[in-house]
Write an enzyme that holds these catalytic residues in place. Structure first.
Site, PDB file in Angstrom:
ATOM      1  N   GLU A  60       7.316  -9.381   0.955  1.00 50.82           N
ATOM      2  CA  GLU A  60       7.599  -7.825   1.898  1.00 50.82           C
ATOM      3  C   GLU A  60       7.911  -9.185   2.936  1.00 50.82           C
ATOM      4  O   GLU A  60       9.242  -8.979   3.024  1.00 50.82           O
ATOM      5  CB  GLU A  60       6.559  -7.396   2.370  1.00 50.82           C
ATOM      6  CG  GLU A  60       6.887  -5.692   1.433  1.00 50.82           C
ATOM      7  CD  GLU A  60       5.485  -5.730   0.229  1.00 50.82           C
ATOM      8  OE1 GLU A  60       5.121  -6.925  -0.126  1.00 50.82           O
ATOM      9  OE2 GLU A  60       6.002  -5.117  -0.125  1.00 50.82           O
ATOM     10  N   HIS A 129      -0.537   4.670   2.453  1.00 51.13           N
ATOM     11  CA  HIS A 129       0.854   5.039   1.678  1.00 51.13           C
ATOM     12  C   HIS A 129       1.181   5.928   2.701  1.00 51.13           C
ATOM     13  O   HIS A 129       1.949   7.146   2.274  1.00 51.13           O
ATOM     14  CB  HIS A 129       0.767   5.667   0.706  1.00 51.13           C
ATOM     15  CG  HIS A 129       0.444   4.258  -0.525  1.00 51.13           C
ATOM     16  ND1 HIS A 129      -0.768   3.736  -0.547  1.00 51.13           N
ATOM     17  CD2 HIS A 129       1.569   3.457  -1.096  1.00 51.13           C
ATOM     18  CE1 HIS A 129      -0.238   2.406  -1.615  1.00 51.13           C
ATOM     19  NE2 HIS A 129       0.973   2.372  -2.011  1.00 51.13           N
TER      20      HIS A 129
HETATM   21  C1  LIG Z   1       1.931  -4.634  -0.137  1.00 48.67           C
HETATM   22  C2  LIG Z   1       2.724  -3.726  -1.672  1.00 48.67           C
HETATM   23  N1  LIG Z   1       3.816  -3.416  -1.908  1.00 48.67           N
HETATM   24  C3  LIG Z   1       4.686  -2.876  -3.178  1.00 48.67           C
HETATM   25  C4  LIG Z   1       3.237  -2.412  -3.440  1.00 48.67           C
HETATM   26  C5  LIG Z   1       4.207  -1.051  -4.794  1.00 48.67           C
HETATM   27  N2  LIG Z   1       2.905  -1.030  -5.831  1.00 48.67           N
HETATM   28  C6  LIG Z   1       1.828  -0.896  -6.095  1.00 48.67           C
HETATM   29  S1  LIG Z   1       0.945  -1.923  -7.346  1.00 48.67           S
HETATM   30  C7  LIG Z   1       3.019  -2.702  -7.801  1.00 48.67           C
HETATM   31  C8  LIG Z   1       3.140  -3.121  -8.986  1.00 48.67           C
HETATM   32  C9  LIG Z   1       1.675  -4.285  -8.989  1.00 48.67           C
HETATM   33  O1  LIG Z   1       1.550  -5.067 -10.172  1.00 48.67           O
HETATM   34  P1  LIG Z   1       0.450  -5.789 -10.255  1.00 48.67           P
HETATM   35  O2  LIG Z   1      -0.334  -6.501  -9.277  1.00 48.67           O
HETATM   36  O3  LIG Z   1       1.065  -6.320 -11.524  1.00 48.67           O
HETATM   37  O4  LIG Z   1      -0.704  -5.195 -10.757  1.00 48.67           O
HETATM   38  P2  LIG Z   1      -0.307  -3.771 -12.274  1.00 48.67           P
HETATM   39  O5  LIG Z   1       0.241  -2.596 -11.312  1.00 48.67           O
HETATM   40  O6  LIG Z   1       0.349  -4.514 -12.967  1.00 48.67           O
HETATM   41  O7  LIG Z   1      -2.492  -4.058 -12.740  1.00 48.67           O
HETATM   42  C10 LIG Z   1       3.540  -2.248  -6.284  1.00 48.67           C
HETATM   43  C11 LIG Z   1       4.966  -2.728  -6.473  1.00 48.67           C
HETATM   44  C12 LIG Z   1       1.987  -1.569  -2.549  1.00 48.67           C
HETATM   45  N3  LIG Z   1       1.059  -0.965  -2.858  1.00 48.67           N
HETATM   46  N4  LIG Z   1       1.721  -3.018  -1.727  1.00 48.67           N
END
Ligand SMILES: Cc1ncc(C[n+]2csc(CCOP(=O)(O)OP(=O)(O)O)c2C)c(N)n1
Ligand SMILES: Cc1ncc(C[n+]2csc(CCOP(=O)(O)OP(=O)(O)O)c2C)c(N)n1
Ligand SMILES: [Mg+2]
Ligand SMILES: [Mg+2]
Lengths: 323, 353, 323, 353
Positions: A60, A129
């Site tokens: 971000e 959220h």
């Molecule tokens: C700071 C933030 N940015 C974006 C999100 C939205 N978001 C939730 S999970 C995710 C993907 C996370 O990917 P990863 O770290 O690889 O974990 P995975 O879901 O694959 O276990 C995103 C973009 C969030 N919750 N918090």
């Protein structure tokens, strides 16, 4: 007139503006091939592809931070922070950089940047959220803040925001995305800083924005049954604030109920109340009232979340208490 | 422009080590620069030093408000890097940015006016030392928030690439700033988007009072580039030609679509973190050793050894810089304060039609 | 009684509490061997050394973020963010994590954390080292916010903040560090949420906190010359807010001037004005007035910065306009 | 406890490669675990899978509010790591945290109550799936902000070290989260302070719809540890014994004062990012290949081959897990919603005396 959803109206504004001006691009998490977390940018990606609709890493600070540099260097970024709850991660970039460079560099540079972000509770998405943090951005000189309530306003205000030469925070309420309304074709603008009376009334002014406009209209219907005429004033833009519209409506009704979903203490309702208490005092027939979210994080449990969100009956009750 | 010189060996962090020493065996001679260019590098460093000494003096007189972070000792970096840029390239820097502006060609008169908070300053006196910018030279500003500029520099690089231009964006920042998350996010984004960005880390071994080993378990900050998948190089930041050679390589890579580079320049600040900081936390012996590696006399010795100019010619450059900065200080002080109406002017673009 | 500076009083509070409770530690940039950017923690480091006064890298998110984990795991961190202007970097950690974990984990965990940070203009430090962003933290449920004006209050409030089981943001005004006042020996607490009348008066209430208390006292002296009795109400704590003190003083004087250095729009003054307009309306003899910083970044130039900072004459003038 | 097994070879990211394949040639047999321990690892994975399948079903029925991120496919990581911890160690995780709680011993009844927003949930229904925590087991919570937990886990490690305890803190997070600045700041701080921290990156190759190569120019995320000066290792995250072996080494290092380790576990999520995401962005062939590497059947095959248990015994474990989760769902649904007064209760510690 044709009917569009709030989401479609936003996408249309983005598409029309991007056709008009090649300096506009979109960047954010999942805005591209995934089509946006809420589906807003899907049609935009379809038309403009990955060179103008860019997926970013989960970064971000880089999303807003790079946009400040890109804007200073002449582009017009429209970036997305998925949920306003994540904006705290990039508040230095937004509030110390984007908001201030025009002023602190003595006018040498401008920062035409739009930050789109989703606010509000109602999805069971809990404390991280669901927040409405508009009060933060409204407190930072150099930023403008827009919070449309209808599809038509969303389109016209977003086009204005994109054409504005300053950083604008554009707040989209999650629970409005699917709501529909008539939306004019083609490009049109609604000036930033102009409120709109969504319903006329003579007894009490309900001052609101974003999703609370619907609740206030519903409250107005409830009040009407009791013979009370509620004027629903949709601010649409929080900064710059349309003080004249507020003061003239309150001058007419003599009573003000300020409504927002955000937590009460330190919310933007305080600013509105202060404006009325300072400049509209002589016209007030009753105390000002705020009907706001409670001072709590947004809870997960649906029964608690439902209680968190300001409802039409609560607004109507507050209005009645002033009469 | 000369072909890129050979990248110098990694200097050891002790200044008197063989590789990092004053020997004339580095990239210097095969850089293939003509005399004029070599003298302009020298002039650039001398002017920065003179500017900083003047600023120092004025600050001690109490005539400058706020914080003053001097660049003295690090001149070779600004001079070496800027010499490789085109007029329309972009630059951002941190709180220690006077040298970068001067090397970019900004006018010391308007810089002093800014440092004194006067209306003829680059920012009408509203920015001061920590927020000085010169958009006419693609200089997107100093920054009071450590680690914030690197994202902005990355965005400028994006703008260049997006428009299909051959412009490059250079971000200057300190060693300690690389511990901020912004460094990580910006460099990763630049890698993914393959941006024409050059990241210049001015490693003066201190982040305010903390030594590098206090805040990172890493010898060479350049190695952090590996996390992003682009090259990181270490150069002797007190050797203007070594810096220049590394910059030529990085700028050429960026301009030709090869993506970002991280250049770590090992250097030393001659003064405390800001004026007022007596830097008692430094080891005096180490400080002395580094002062002997002052980038200006060492380059001067080379110029003389190579017969690029005579003692007299070089002395003239130094005197001219002194005179120029005397004049610039006087100009700055003579400039009026901005009118009080300026306080509320220009918060938004349309405020000042 | 002996006299201490505001800075010394803060250091004394830290030292006394750290002697009492080994769970308390300090972490921040340059808090250790450098003694603190403003010199506050120097004496603390001298007594407790690097195991309890820890220098951190320039990593604001880790400073507050690690402290949340340490507090949840049973320690009582007192961390420092050098300038409140840098807090935006760590607002996720403060406002989404520290503030919310007690609530969103259903009370399983508490977060006894103090964040000390310096606010205010007056040093020529310009847009990134001069802000007063208390409105932000006051808007986040779960946080408490303290802004002392005198050395004695600083000591007693900081001890309370450290003993509080919730995250507390402790705002130290840079221009107060060198100011002196009588400070009791030993440990004593001033409860969070209790305002204090710093000067009694019957005609108008000047509501203020932090450095503005001095300006209000000076304004009071100016008003006295004109025979106007100003009551200076120092809030001391912003959250929880001592509404009773505000309302009862306004009930007495019928007039309220709200003063803060922070920018006007969206500042905490709005909240105070709203409280008065809602709950003290009947007692008001005149409009509420806010005297605040203008809606601009803090400019560098000393002439502009001086104009930015609310002055006693401006406050006095506002008070007079209500009479 | 068994001596640490040999760290396995780095698996290639294509699942059918030799090293990463199903061969019984890995660290498995020399881990020296007794049958009970091996079965408990199996039971742990099976229970997680059963929990997630039940949650999935309930979510599709529309009975669960909010977002649901399933851990199915990644069970070997939670099972392998938790098995190496002591009761008083600390744990944090991200939005995909059910598996970590279950492996830590949390009660699925109270977990389902939480997922349904009921008062008997671990967080009285106020947290939900993304904010579930179990302080009685040192579990400092899931987190809705990607990248936020890693700082919190680091702070818990600090608390342990500060008090001179031998406790360790383990932070679980996803591959894509390592692009957030918090990852950089937290790991650097842990390095400087030499904290007893273990960082477990669950690399399922996707951050929502983006493939690893979309958001980083790096093959092995473990290599990012080099920026902080501590070890980073890659393991086959679908091999519970390989994960366990790496965890033993890291936890032992942390507990004995040797500082942090980053463990990257390559794995795959069986479902979309959240329920509702159809994961159309995935290559079906790649998905199929990974499904064949499901950590549960592959471990089952080993247990059978080694004669640790019979088909029947293993089937019983599976049935028991099914029954347990049926019951847990029923418990969760039977639990009442919190009273409306709970909305404003417990914002501050003293609110609930
Ligand atoms: C700071 C933030 N940015 C974006 C999100 C939205 N978001 C939730 S999970 C995710 C993907 C996370 O990917 P990863 O770290 O690889 O974990 P995975 O879901 O694959 O276990 C995103 C973009 C969030 N919750 N918090
Ligand atoms: C976000 C932030 N944190 C802290 C500071 C205070 N500060 C200003 S300069 C500095 C040290 C910077 O060190 P380095 O990056 O090595 O640059 P140098 O000063 O050595 O050139 C610090 C801690 C700041 N301005 N911004
Ligand atoms: Mg440095
Ligand atoms: Mg992932």
């Amino acid at each position: 007139m044709r009917t569009l959803s709030y989401m479609q109206a936003i996408a249309e504004a983005l598409i029309l503006e991007m056709r008009r001006d090649p300096h506009i691009y979109i960047a954010g998490e999942d805005v591209g091939k995934f089509g946006g977390a809420f589906g807003v940018t899907g049609p935009v990606f379809k038309e403009f592809g990955p060179t103008r609709v860019l997926d970013t890493p989960i970064s971000e600070t880089a999303i807003i931070g790079h946009a400040v540099g890109a804007a200073a260097a002449g582009l017009r970024p429209v970036v997305e922070i998925l949920f306003m709850d994540f904006l705290p991660i990039a508040t230095d970039e937004l509030c110390n950089q984007a908001a201030k460079i025009h002023y602190m560099f003595g006018g040498q540079v401008s920062c035409p940047l739009v930050v789109r972000t989703a606010i509000g509770a109602g999805m069971g998405a809990a404390a991280h959220h669901s927040q409405s943090l508009e009060a933060w951005v409204c407190h930072i000189p150099g930023l403008k803040t827009v919070a449309p309530a209808t599809p038509a306003d969303a389109k016209g205000l977003l086009i204005s925001a994109i054409r504005d030469d300053n950083p604008v925070v554009f707040l989209e309420h999650k629970m409005l995305y699917a709501t529909k309304g008539e939306v004019p074709e083609g490009d049109y603008t609604i000036p930033l800083g102009k409120a709109e009376i969504k319903q006329e009334g003579k007894d009490v002014t309900l001052i609101c924005y974003s999703a609370m406009v619907r609740q206030c209209l519903a409250a107005g219907a409830l009040l009407e049954k009791d013979g009370i005429g509620a004027e629903v004033l949709d601010l649409r833009t929080l900064v710059p604030l349309d003080k004249e519209a507020i003061l003239s409506s309150v001058a007419k009704t003599g009573r003000a109920v300020i409504v927002h979903e955000a937590c009460r203490t330190g919310g933007f309702g305080g600013e509105i109340a202060a404006v009325i208490a300072e400049e509209g005092f002589a016209t007030l027939k009753a105390p000002v009232k705020r009907v706001c979210g409670p001072d709590t994080p947004v809870p997960f449990s649906p029964v608690l979340e439902a209680e968190f969100i300001v409802s039409a009956p609560k607004i109507a009750e507050a209005a009645k208490s002033l009469l | 422009m000369a072909p890129p010189g050979t990248a110098p060996e990694k200097p050891d962090r002790t200044p008197d080590s063989k590789e990092g020493g004053l020997g004339l065996d580095s990239a210097s001679q095969d850089a293939g620069l003509d005399c004029e260019r070599l003298l302009s590098l020298f002039r650039c460093m001398v002017r920065i030093r003179a500017f900083e000494e003047h600023a120092h003096k004025e600050f001690l007189k109490g005539e400058m408000p706020g914080f003053l972070h001097l660049y003295s000792g690090e001149e070779a970096i600004a001079a070496g890097v800027m010499d490789t840029l085109e007029d329309d390239d972009y630059i951002v820097t941190s709180h220690r940015g006077h040298g970068h502006l001067l090397a970019r060609g900004s006018d010391p008169k308007r810089m002093f006016a800014e440092l004194f908070g006067r209306v003829d300053g680059y920012c009408r006196g509203k920015g001061g030392s920590m927020h000085i910018a010169d958009m006419s030279r693609g200089f997107l500003g100093a920054n009071g928030i450590v680690g914030a500029a690197v994202n902005i520099g990355t965005g400028a690089a994006f703008a260049a690439k997006y428009r299909g231009e051959k412009r490059v964006s250079v971000s200057f920042f300190g060693d300690a700033s690389t511990n901020r998350g912004t460094f990580h996010e910006a460099l990763n984004l630049a890698a993914i988007w393959e941006l024409p960005a050059v990241y210049v880390c001015e490693n003066n071994f201190y982040g305010s009072a903390n030594y590098q080993s206090d805040y990172m378990k890493l010898k060479d900050i350049a190695d952090r580039a590996a996390s992003y998948g682009f090259p990181g190089v270490v150069v002797d930041g007190n050797d203007v030609l070594a810096v220049r050679a590394a910059a030529v390589e990085a700028v050429t890579r960026a301009r030709s679509g090869g993506g970002p580079t991280l250049i770590e320049c090992k250097t030393w600040r001659h003064w405390g973190h800001f004026i007022g900081d007596m830097a008692r936390y430094r080891d005096p012996a180490e400080h002395e050793a580094w002062l002997k590696r002052d980038p200006i006399p060492s380059f001067k010795a080379k110029l003389l050894a190579w017969g690029v100019a005579s003692e007299n010619e070089l002395a003239q450059i130094e005197e001219a810089a002194e005179a120029e900065m005397d004049e610039a200080v006087a100009y700055g002080k003579a400039s009026p304060f901005p009118p009080v109406s300026e306080l509320t002017a220009g918060v938004y673009k349309e405020d000042r039609p």
